[in-house]
Write an enzyme that holds these catalytic residues in place. Structure first.
Site, PDB file in Angstrom:
ATOM      1  N   ASP A 140       4.935   0.394  12.307  1.00  0.00           N
ATOM      2  CA  ASP A 140       3.511  -0.345  11.607  1.00  0.00           C
ATOM      3  C   ASP A 140       3.483  -1.785  12.067  1.00  0.00           C
ATOM      4  O   ASP A 140       2.318  -2.111  12.052  1.00  0.00           O
ATOM      5  CB  ASP A 140       3.551  -0.183  10.117  1.00  0.00           C
ATOM      6  CG  ASP A 140       3.501   1.069   9.473  1.00  0.00           C
ATOM      7  OD1 ASP A 140       3.667   1.207   8.441  1.00  0.00           O
ATOM      8  OD2 ASP A 140       3.326   2.030  10.290  1.00  0.00           O
ATOM      9  N   ARG A 159       1.012  14.417  12.804  1.00  0.00           N
ATOM     10  CA  ARG A 159       1.564  14.252  11.330  1.00  0.00           C
ATOM     11  C   ARG A 159       1.915  15.511  10.509  1.00  0.00           C
ATOM     12  O   ARG A 159       1.292  15.781   9.539  1.00  0.00           O
ATOM     13  CB  ARG A 159       0.481  13.321  10.528  1.00  0.00           C
ATOM     14  CG  ARG A 159      -0.109  12.241  11.120  1.00  0.00           C
ATOM     15  CD  ARG A 159       0.748  11.048  11.469  1.00  0.00           C
ATOM     16  NE  ARG A 159       1.566  10.476  10.093  1.00  0.00           N
ATOM     17  CZ  ARG A 159       0.718   9.361   9.505  1.00  0.00           C
ATOM     18  NH1 ARG A 159      -0.173   9.110   9.913  1.00  0.00           N
ATOM     19  NH2 ARG A 159       1.263   9.029   8.475  1.00  0.00           N
ATOM     20  N   CYS A 215      -4.082  12.436  12.523  1.00  0.00           N
ATOM     21  CA  CYS A 215      -4.798  11.152  12.768  1.00  0.00           C
ATOM     22  C   CYS A 215      -4.703  10.685  14.056  1.00  0.00           C
ATOM     23  O   CYS A 215      -4.095  11.189  14.837  1.00  0.00           O
ATOM     24  CB  CYS A 215      -4.335  10.200  11.664  1.00  0.00           C
ATOM     25  SG  CYS A 215      -2.943   9.574  11.872  1.00  0.00           S
ATOM     26  N   ARG A 223      -8.536   0.254   4.627  1.00  0.00           N
ATOM     27  CA  ARG A 223      -7.780   1.404   4.173  1.00  0.00           C
ATOM     28  C   ARG A 223      -6.299   0.396   3.848  1.00  0.00           C
ATOM     29  O   ARG A 223      -5.696   0.726   2.899  1.00  0.00           O
ATOM     30  CB  ARG A 223      -7.288   2.255   4.952  1.00  0.00           C
ATOM     31  CG  ARG A 223      -8.515   3.134   5.205  1.00  0.00           C
ATOM     32  CD  ARG A 223      -7.954   4.188   5.885  1.00  0.00           C
ATOM     33  NE  ARG A 223      -6.860   4.939   5.384  1.00  0.00           N
ATOM     34  CZ  ARG A 223      -5.687   5.527   6.425  1.00  0.00           C
ATOM     35  NH1 ARG A 223      -6.046   5.256   7.521  1.00  0.00           N
ATOM     36  NH2 ARG A 223      -4.708   5.643   5.800  1.00  0.00           N
ATOM     37  N   LYS A 247       0.791  -1.056   0.185  1.00  0.00           N
ATOM     38  CA  LYS A 247       0.109   0.049  -0.101  1.00  0.00           C
ATOM     39  C   LYS A 247       0.867   1.349   0.083  1.00  0.00           C
ATOM     40  O   LYS A 247       0.605   2.253  -0.737  1.00  0.00           O
ATOM     41  CB  LYS A 247      -0.846   0.015   1.230  1.00  0.00           C
ATOM     42  CG  LYS A 247      -1.670   1.412   1.566  1.00  0.00           C
ATOM     43  CD  LYS A 247      -2.236   1.348   2.790  1.00  0.00           C
ATOM     44  CE  LYS A 247      -1.376   1.589   4.180  1.00  0.00           C
ATOM     45  NZ  LYS A 247      -1.150   2.831   4.435  1.00  0.00           N
ATOM     46  N   ASN A 248       1.866   1.203   0.788  1.00  0.00           N
ATOM     47  CA  ASN A 248       2.708   2.527   0.808  1.00  0.00           C
ATOM     48  C   ASN A 248       3.764   2.782  -0.250  1.00  0.00           C
ATOM     49  O   ASN A 248       4.168   3.896  -0.114  1.00  0.00           O
ATOM     50  CB  ASN A 248       3.412   2.638   2.272  1.00  0.00           C
ATOM     51  CG  ASN A 248       2.446   2.772   3.562  1.00  0.00           C
ATOM     52  OD1 ASN A 248       1.091   2.807   3.090  1.00  0.00           O
ATOM     53  ND2 ASN A 248       2.892   2.289   4.673  1.00  0.00           N
TER      54      ASN A 248
HETATM   55  C1  EPZ Z   1       4.914   6.644   6.286  1.00  0.00           C
HETATM   56  O1  EPZ Z   1       4.288   7.861   6.957  1.00  0.00           O
HETATM   57  C2  EPZ Z   1       3.862   5.415   6.373  1.00  0.00           C
HETATM   58  N1  EPZ Z   1       2.757   6.058   5.451  1.00  0.00           N
HETATM   59  C3  EPZ Z   1       3.399   4.967   7.561  1.00  0.00           C
HETATM   60  O2  EPZ Z   1       2.233   3.983   7.468  1.00  0.00           O
HETATM   61  C4  EPZ Z   1       4.614   4.776   8.501  1.00  0.00           C
HETATM   62  O3  EPZ Z   1       3.997   4.252   9.891  1.00  0.00           O
HETATM   63  C5  EPZ Z   1       5.638   5.869   8.708  1.00  0.00           C
HETATM   64  O4  EPZ Z   1       5.858   6.160   6.956  1.00  0.00           O
HETATM   65  C6  EPZ Z   1       6.923   5.319   9.190  1.00  0.00           C
HETATM   66  O5  EPZ Z   1       7.343   4.210   8.507  1.00  0.00           O
HETATM   67  C7  EPZ Z   1       2.840   5.826   4.106  1.00  0.00           C
HETATM   68  O6  EPZ Z   1       3.887   5.628   3.518  1.00  0.00           O
HETATM   69  C8  EPZ Z   1       1.614   6.375   3.202  1.00  0.00           C
HETATM   70  P1  EPZ Z   1       7.186   9.580   8.555  1.00  0.00           P
HETATM   71  P2  EPZ Z   1       5.050   9.168   6.864  1.00  0.00           P
HETATM   72  O7  EPZ Z   1       7.238  11.109   7.712  1.00  0.00           O
HETATM   73  O8  EPZ Z   1       5.693   9.415   5.668  1.00  0.00           O
HETATM   74  C9  EPZ Z   1       7.322  12.943  11.906  1.00  0.00           C
HETATM   75  C10 EPZ Z   1       0.455   2.689   7.598  1.00  0.00           C
HETATM   76  O9  EPZ Z   1      -0.179   2.146   8.724  1.00  0.00           O
HETATM   77  N2  EPZ Z   1       7.343  14.088  10.860  1.00  0.00           N
HETATM   78  O10 EPZ Z   1       8.369   9.053   8.492  1.00  0.00           O
HETATM   79  O11 EPZ Z   1       3.889  10.083   7.309  1.00  0.00           O
HETATM   80  C11 EPZ Z   1       6.029  12.271  11.973  1.00  0.00           C
HETATM   81  O12 EPZ Z   1       5.124  13.119  12.683  1.00  0.00           O
HETATM   82  C12 EPZ Z   1       1.009   4.106   7.849  1.00  0.00           C
HETATM   83  O13 EPZ Z   1       0.648   2.083   6.795  1.00  0.00           O
HETATM   84  C13 EPZ Z   1       7.405  15.352  11.253  1.00  0.00           C
HETATM   85  O14 EPZ Z   1       7.802  15.695  12.388  1.00  0.00           O
HETATM   86  O15 EPZ Z   1       5.988   9.004   8.188  1.00  0.00           O
HETATM   87  C14 EPZ Z   1       6.255  11.103  12.610  1.00  0.00           C
HETATM   88  O16 EPZ Z   1       6.285  11.020  13.995  1.00  0.00           O
HETATM   89  C15 EPZ Z   1       0.891   4.721   9.155  1.00  0.00           C
HETATM   90  N3  EPZ Z   1       7.779  16.153  10.125  1.00  0.00           N
HETATM   91  C16 EPZ Z   1       7.635  10.745  12.208  1.00  0.00           C
HETATM   92  O17 EPZ Z   1       8.307  12.016  11.765  1.00  0.00           O
HETATM   93  C17 EPZ Z   1       7.616  16.058   8.989  1.00  0.00           C
HETATM   94  O18 EPZ Z   1       7.788  16.929   8.079  1.00  0.00           O
HETATM   95  C18 EPZ Z   1       7.896   9.741  10.972  1.00  0.00           C
HETATM   96  O19 EPZ Z   1       6.920  10.058  10.117  1.00  0.00           O
HETATM   97  C19 EPZ Z   1       7.052  14.746   8.577  1.00  0.00           C
HETATM   98  C20 EPZ Z   1       7.351  13.813   9.521  1.00  0.00           C
END
Ligand code: EPZ
Length: 439
Positions: free
Chosen positions: A318, A134, A129, A410, A34-35
């Protein structure tokens, strides 16, 4: 029009009725990730051409992103149950509608390609969420570093640049989404971009390989330093998405908690290393009959262990909720530390209602193993929490009812059918309109 081939019926009252205690057996097919699918669909916007994506699961999020792309003037067509064609030749709109974007955080991935292709993007700021706020400041700061002017007014991020300029970007945190947004934007920028402290997740590598197949010049994906040399344009391609490592992990845990031996395929074994390492530490055995297949052999008793979620190649966040279902019935005490998201223990209260003994303090959860879980009506709060409750229901004594299927649908395609194919006893109950009106 992107039509779905298997849209599970979901209402608030819909739930899965799961008879626990049945052994699983046989082989389960793992769908495309999915991701990966979501970000590659956004990446297709980078080419004024047609792209064919294979191994695309038919999930609610995929359908929603397809609708968003269509709102941008892009043709999206499902060519088969797992193949979609995206023709972004006539991409002509730079502001996806709020009503669609607000339902799908991943639509923010469009901002990089839109700025790169059209010079301007107006994308609603994604909301938080269940698992956290996020924020997207790393995406924004990276685009600004590449010369984009970015403003955020009334909940809309507007990014504009006549031509993005390659530069050196350091990410404060190895954000998956920020790495993907900036990598896509940099493929059409002028000059060379380097992303330091980049995310190393397999889905980032999949996106890089997809963009390279479209003619992009990207080096180092999968390491913490990615270099992208901008080109004038990209072309369409045909590309098969990698198998979903989190779906695979979900089925490994389903086998573990029911003490079943099952086989999974296709998988990319190296993507499962963190999860397999912990399962073997707890007493399970994992074999690799061939390069795309993994066989799980359960332990009769599992040893407790500690988990700390980290960016890849650390233990994936995850898989945290799913791992907790096994730790809850292992021998001894475990400590789970969730370091990636600030609020990802929504499943703990529900597992405790099933007889688990878990105490949360801050971003740590202390688990005292119990002999078994017991059935209860439970509600999932996010995608992986709901999956964890389904897995817990497979092992619990009695009939467990799992609500929150709008989350499950989802991220998991044909989950009931796949579990039933392994011998699980479960069915989806969707109240008809009549019954739901009964007061
Ligand atoms: C991706 O989310 C995945 N989603 C998530 O999967 C997954 O849990 C996550 O990566 C971590 O592996 C998709 O790919 C669609 P991050 P993403 O940016 O890109 C903080 C699932 O269940 N952050 O690596 O949003 C953020 O708040 C979903 O399939 C900032 O602070 O993850 C978080 O605490 C859930 N500022 C941490 O980094 C930013 O600008 C990791 O977020 C961006 C992120």
């Amino acid at each position: 029009m992107l039509t779905s081939t298997a849209t599970p019926l979901t209402t608030e009252q819909a739930h899965l009725k799961i008879q626990g205690g049945y052994r699983l057996s046989g082989e389960v097919r793992i769908s495309g990730a999915k991701n990966s699918a979501l970000v590659l669909m956004a990446g297709a916007l980078l080419a004024a051409d047609t792209t064919i994506l294979r191994a695309v699961p038919d999930l609610a999020d995929i359908r929603r992103l397809g609708e968003i792309l269509q709102a941008l003037g892009v043709k999206v067509q499902r060519l088969g149950s797992e193949t979609i064609a995206i023709d972004a030749t006539d991409l002509n709109t730079n502001d996806p509608p709020y009503r669609l974007v607000s339902q799908l955080r991943a639509s923010f991935f469009a901002i990089g390609p839109l700025v790169a292709r059209l010079g301007v993007a107006r994308v609603p700021l994604p909301g938080g969420c269940a698992i956290g706020a996020r924020p997207v400041e790393l995406h924004v700061r990276g685009l600004q570093a590449m010369g984009a002017e970015v403003t955020i007014d009334h909940g809309v991020v507007t990014a504009s640049a006549t031509k993005l300029k390659g530069t050196r970007i350091y990410l404060d945190y190895p954000s998956v989404g920020a790495t993907e947004t900036l990598m896509m934007a940099a493929t059409l920028a002028e000059g060379e971009t380097t992303i330091e402290n980049a995310a190393q997740e397999p889905e980032v590598v999949d996106l890089a390989n997809f963009c390279i197949a479209m003619g992009a010049k990207i080096y180092g994906a999968g390491t913490n330093s990615i270099t992208i040399v901008g080109v004038d344009r990209l072309h369409g391609t045909e590309y098969e998405i990698i198998p979903d490592r989190i779906e695979a992990g979900t089925f490994l845990l389903a086998a573990a908690v029911t003490r079943s031996a099952i086989t999974l395929a296709p998988v990319i074994p190296s993507h499962l290393t963190p999860v397999i390492a912990k399962l073997e530490e707890m007493g399970a055995t994992v074999e690799f009959p061939d390069p795309t297949r993994v066989r799980f052999i359960p332990a009769q008793r599992y040893r407790a262990t500690d988990i700390e979620t980290l960016p890849y190649p650390g233990f994936p966040t995850d898989m945290q909720a799913l791992m907790m279902t096994l730790l809850a019935i292992s021998e001894g005490n475990s400590l789970v530390s969730e370091t990636v998201f600030e609020n990802r223990f929504g499943h703990v209260a529900e597992l405790n209602r099933m007889g688990a003994d878990i105490r949360v303090k801050g971003n740590h959860a202390a688990i005292r193993g119990v002999p078994h879980l017991s059935s209860a009506p439970v509600t999932g709060t996010d995608l992986r929490a709901t999956a964890a409750l389904v897995v817990a229901g497979l092992a619990a004594h009695g009939e467990t009812h799992v609500y929150g299927l709008q989350h499950l649908d989802r991220g998991y395609w044909q989950m009931e059918a796949k579990l039933q194919g392994l011998g699980a006893r479960l069915e989806r109950y969707v109240p008809s309109a009549a019954t739901s009106l009964v007061f």
